[in-house]
Motif scaffolding. Sequence first.
Motif, PDB file in Angstrom:
ATOM      1  N   LEU A   1       1.396  -1.274  -0.088  1.00 23.92           N
ATOM      2  CA  LEU A   1      -0.082   0.039  -0.092  1.00 23.92           C
ATOM      3  C   LEU A   1       0.778   0.980   0.067  1.00 23.92           C
ATOM      4  O   LEU A   1       0.482   2.215  -0.722  1.00 23.92           O
ATOM      5  N   PHE A   2       1.782   1.994   1.009  1.00 22.97           N
ATOM      6  CA  PHE A   2       3.232   2.933   0.778  1.00 22.97           C
ATOM      7  C   PHE A   2       3.582   2.119   0.097  1.00 22.97           C
ATOM      8  O   PHE A   2       4.070   3.656  -0.418  1.00 22.97           O
ATOM      9  N   ARG A   3       4.113   1.401  -1.122  1.00 23.13           N
ATOM     10  CA  ARG A   3       4.840   1.410  -1.681  1.00 23.13           C
ATOM     11  C   ARG A   3       4.355   1.965  -2.986  1.00 23.13           C
ATOM     12  O   ARG A   3       4.597   2.735  -3.904  1.00 23.13           O
ATOM     13  N   ARG A   4       3.213   1.611  -3.626  1.00 20.53           N
ATOM     14  CA  ARG A   4       2.530   3.089  -4.523  1.00 20.53           C
ATOM     15  C   ARG A   4       2.103   4.512  -3.834  1.00 20.53           C
ATOM     16  O   ARG A   4       1.864   4.964  -4.930  1.00 20.53           O
ATOM     17  N   PHE A   5       1.991   3.962  -2.404  1.00 23.65           N
ATOM     18  CA  PHE A   5       2.013   5.866  -2.464  1.00 23.65           C
ATOM     19  C   PHE A   5       3.292   6.377  -2.450  1.00 23.65           C
ATOM     20  O   PHE A   5       2.652   7.727  -3.167  1.00 23.65           O
ATOM     21  N   PHE A   6       4.730   5.849  -1.986  1.00 21.89           N
ATOM     22  CA  PHE A   6       5.752   6.694  -1.729  1.00 21.89           C
ATOM     23  C   PHE A   6       6.100   6.664  -3.293  1.00 21.89           C
ATOM     24  O   PHE A   6       6.789   7.841  -3.824  1.00 21.89           O
ATOM     25  N   ALA A   7       6.075   5.341  -3.739  1.00 26.48           N
ATOM     26  CA  ALA A   7       7.164   5.300  -5.106  1.00 26.48           C
ATOM     27  C   ALA A   7       6.098   5.245  -6.822  1.00 26.48           C
ATOM     28  O   ALA A   7       5.780   6.744  -7.292  1.00 26.48           O
TER      29      ALA A   7
ATOM     30  N   ASN B   1       6.953   8.568  -8.189  1.00 29.49           N
ATOM     31  CA  ASN B   1       7.669   8.347  -9.907  1.00 29.49           C
ATOM     32  C   ASN B   1       7.124   9.148 -10.927  1.00 29.49           C
ATOM     33  O   ASN B   1       7.428   9.079 -12.199  1.00 29.49           O
ATOM     34  N   MET B   2       5.788   9.079 -10.782  1.00 33.36           N
ATOM     35  CA  MET B   2       4.882  10.180 -11.145  1.00 33.36           C
ATOM     36  C   MET B   2       5.395  11.266 -11.783  1.00 33.36           C
ATOM     37  O   MET B   2       4.895  12.510 -12.319  1.00 33.36           O
ATOM     38  N   ALA B   3       5.875  11.727 -10.161  1.00 28.55           N
ATOM     39  CA  ALA B   3       6.392  13.245 -10.711  1.00 28.55           C
ATOM     40  C   ALA B   3       8.063  13.339 -11.078  1.00 28.55           C
ATOM     41  O   ALA B   3       8.242  14.295 -11.937  1.00 28.55           O
ATOM     42  N   PHE B   4       8.806  12.430 -11.004  1.00 28.68           N
ATOM     43  CA  PHE B   4      10.253  12.022 -10.792  1.00 28.68           C
ATOM     44  C   PHE B   4       9.976  12.045 -12.235  1.00 28.68           C
ATOM     45  O   PHE B   4      11.188  12.114 -12.755  1.00 28.68           O
ATOM     46  N   VAL B   5       9.744  10.258 -13.098  1.00 25.04           N
ATOM     47  CA  VAL B   5       9.750  10.087 -14.181  1.00 25.04           C
ATOM     48  C   VAL B   5       9.897  11.159 -15.727  1.00 25.04           C
ATOM     49  O   VAL B   5      10.649  11.713 -16.006  1.00 25.04           O
ATOM     50  N   PRO B   6       9.040  11.994 -15.838  1.00 28.20           N
ATOM     51  CA  PRO B   6       8.777  12.842 -16.835  1.00 28.20           C
ATOM     52  C   PRO B   6       9.732  14.184 -16.315  1.00 28.20           C
ATOM     53  O   PRO B   6      10.782  14.788 -17.041  1.00 28.20           O
ATOM     54  N   MET B   7      10.244  14.148 -15.134  1.00 23.06           N
ATOM     55  CA  MET B   7      11.253  15.533 -15.151  1.00 23.06           C
ATOM     56  C   MET B   7      12.676  15.167 -15.411  1.00 23.06           C
ATOM     57  O   MET B   7      13.450  15.503 -16.002  1.00 23.06           O
ATOM     58  N   PHE B   8      13.067  13.434 -15.082  1.00 23.24           N
ATOM     59  CA  PHE B   8      14.570  13.205 -15.287  1.00 23.24           C
ATOM     60  C   PHE B   8      14.112  13.143 -16.644  1.00 23.24           C
ATOM     61  O   PHE B   8      14.953  13.099 -17.273  1.00 23.24           O
TER      62      PHE B   8
ATOM     63  N   GLY C   1      12.324   3.378 -12.658  1.00 19.54           N
ATOM     64  CA  GLY C   1      12.096   4.742 -13.152  1.00 19.54           C
ATOM     65  C   GLY C   1      12.902   5.816 -14.288  1.00 19.54           C
ATOM     66  O   GLY C   1      13.402   6.311 -14.889  1.00 19.54           O
ATOM     67  N   VAL C   2      13.894   5.289 -13.750  1.00 21.12           N
ATOM     68  CA  VAL C   2      15.172   5.802 -14.405  1.00 21.12           C
ATOM     69  C   VAL C   2      16.068   5.041 -15.148  1.00 21.12           C
ATOM     70  O   VAL C   2      15.704   5.041 -16.779  1.00 21.12           O
ATOM     71  N   LEU C   3      15.851   3.660 -15.316  1.00 17.10           N
ATOM     72  CA  LEU C   3      15.872   3.335 -16.455  1.00 17.10           C
ATOM     73  C   LEU C   3      15.041   2.841 -17.534  1.00 17.10           C
ATOM     74  O   LEU C   3      15.281   3.062 -18.534  1.00 17.10           O
ATOM     75  N   ASN C   4      13.620   3.440 -17.182  1.00 16.46           N
ATOM     76  CA  ASN C   4      12.235   3.100 -18.259  1.00 16.46           C
ATOM     77  C   ASN C   4      12.481   4.748 -18.880  1.00 16.46           C
ATOM     78  O   ASN C   4      12.367   4.512 -20.219  1.00 16.46           O
ATOM     79  N   ALA C   5      13.191   5.771 -18.256  1.00 13.63           N
ATOM     80  CA  ALA C   5      13.577   7.016 -18.809  1.00 13.63           C
ATOM     81  C   ALA C   5      14.507   6.780 -20.037  1.00 13.63           C
ATOM     82  O   ALA C   5      14.583   7.402 -21.007  1.00 13.63           O
ATOM     83  N   THR C   6      15.073   5.596 -19.570  1.00 13.95           N
ATOM     84  CA  THR C   6      16.209   5.971 -20.961  1.00 13.95           C
ATOM     85  C   THR C   6      16.350   4.810 -21.651  1.00 13.95           C
ATOM     86  O   THR C   6      17.279   4.210 -22.736  1.00 13.95           O
ATOM     87  N   GLY C   7      15.633   4.585 -21.553  1.00 15.97           N
ATOM     88  CA  GLY C   7      15.122   3.030 -23.232  1.00 15.97           C
ATOM     89  C   GLY C   7      14.762   1.916 -22.713  1.00 15.97           C
ATOM     90  O   GLY C   7      14.737   0.951 -23.519  1.00 15.97           O
TER      91      GLY C   7
END
Length: 520
Positions: free
Chosen positions: A53-59, A64-71, A149-155
């Motif tokens: 539950l908290f994994r989906r809340f924090f990560a 990640n929904m904020a981190f991935v677009p910025m990264f 998220g880092v890996l996904n953003a780099t393809g």
Amino acid sequence: MKQVRLMAGFFTVGLWTLLSRVAGFVRDIFIAAYLGTGPVAEAFLVAFSLPNLFRRFFAEGAFNMAFVPMFAKKLEADDGAHQFAQDAYLAMWVILSVFTVIGIVAMPALVTAMASGFIGDERFDLAIYYGRIAFPYILFISLTALLSGVLNATGRFTAAAAAPVILNAGFVVALLIGAATSTGPAIDTPERMGLWLAYAVPLAGIGQLAMVWWAAKRAGFALQIGKPRWTPALKRLAIIAAPAALAGGVVQINLLVGRQVASYFDGAVAWLSYADRLYQLPLGVVGIAIGVVLLPDLSRRLRANDMAGGKDAFNRACEVSLALTIPAAVALMVIALPLVGVLFERGAFDAADTDATALAVAVYGLGLPAFVMQKTLQPLFFAREDTKRPFYYALVALVLNAALAVGLSPLIGFIAAAWGTSLTAWAMVWLLWRGSRDMGDAADFDARFKSRLPRIIAAAAVMGLVLAALAAVMAPFFDIPTWRYLALLALIAAGIVTYFGTGQMIGAFKLAEFRRAMKR
């Protein structure tokens, strides 16, 4: 070419997620056989759901929904992406280490919030015991989500998509060890089996983190432990993540409402959990794959001002997701009983458990396309760093879910929780779609999608009729131990052939498109 690369990303994530879900099925088959729907099973399922539950809340639900677009945008502009990821990594280590300690101390309150119906019986103390062992998983899996998220953003999608297999394999190994080391029959020592499962959770989390950290290092992002620092970029991340965190919190409160309702009906927590596993298979394979690939892709396209490419990516994501999940939803509704019976009915899991779980599977199936469409609509907002409106929509969904789950439970029992989840999912899709109307042409459905959607529905309807007829004819074989697996496999194969054959014939999709993406 870009379209093929996008599709290839969907299928890469989808394939590994499929393997993880299959491993999850094996895991749940073992749990159902050893623990059934008894008090130990329910206590462990609640304990395990707390860090998730908290994994989906924090990560996944917020950070990640904020981190991935910025990264992704910093990566596209060559604007200090590595340092940004390093700072975020250290911040998450500090915050979640403190949170983990607080969670372990406050475990009785957390279990009460999750399942107050357990108070006064053995499930409550067991859930606290197992929960304190399993809760450190939140730290490891959240760091895993950041590195993913880092890996996904780099393809690079493979390592992040493969990591969940470690958790499910760890559960199976733990159950086998527990069975082998029991002094008596394993099925007669459920508390011991529950303890093995609880210890497997944080150990699997460490394994998942190690896998994605190594993959990130090979990709040039070797994030290290060090002294955290507060930077303007992290401040902006916190500002964007806060509404997403609140939205994620609202979604998790919806889950809490369902658990609370279920906790007042003996066995219902387990019934809903096993049903959740079945509908999570197509949701994970398609919905999560779409969301993981689409968000960084849209973010990069917006950074490059490629609106036409963004529109095409959005429409192809919607098209692929519905082409795969609408037939899955129909199958879950039509053949829920043989699915649950063949997969779970053995050992401590009896025919009454099968009936109750199958009912939940059918209701969840009704909401499956909506769960997946949320994964395609939300990136439209998050890629634009708009996390406020999804939060407001989630608040509306919270009120609706609580009204349905709590209000209907005196009338229809535990299944009210599943109805609340599915109906609320459709309401959320409508809110997200309405909210995207001011995003211009990039958020519109194109002519190809509008042409293919009715044909996808028609092909799925034909498949549903065939499945219903075959299930009725083959019903006696599902009760014969030596034939039940082959009978279910034949039923599923007939559904697949019918759907894809009909879909190809009436133009719902082109099988060549799937083949090209799979080859890549």
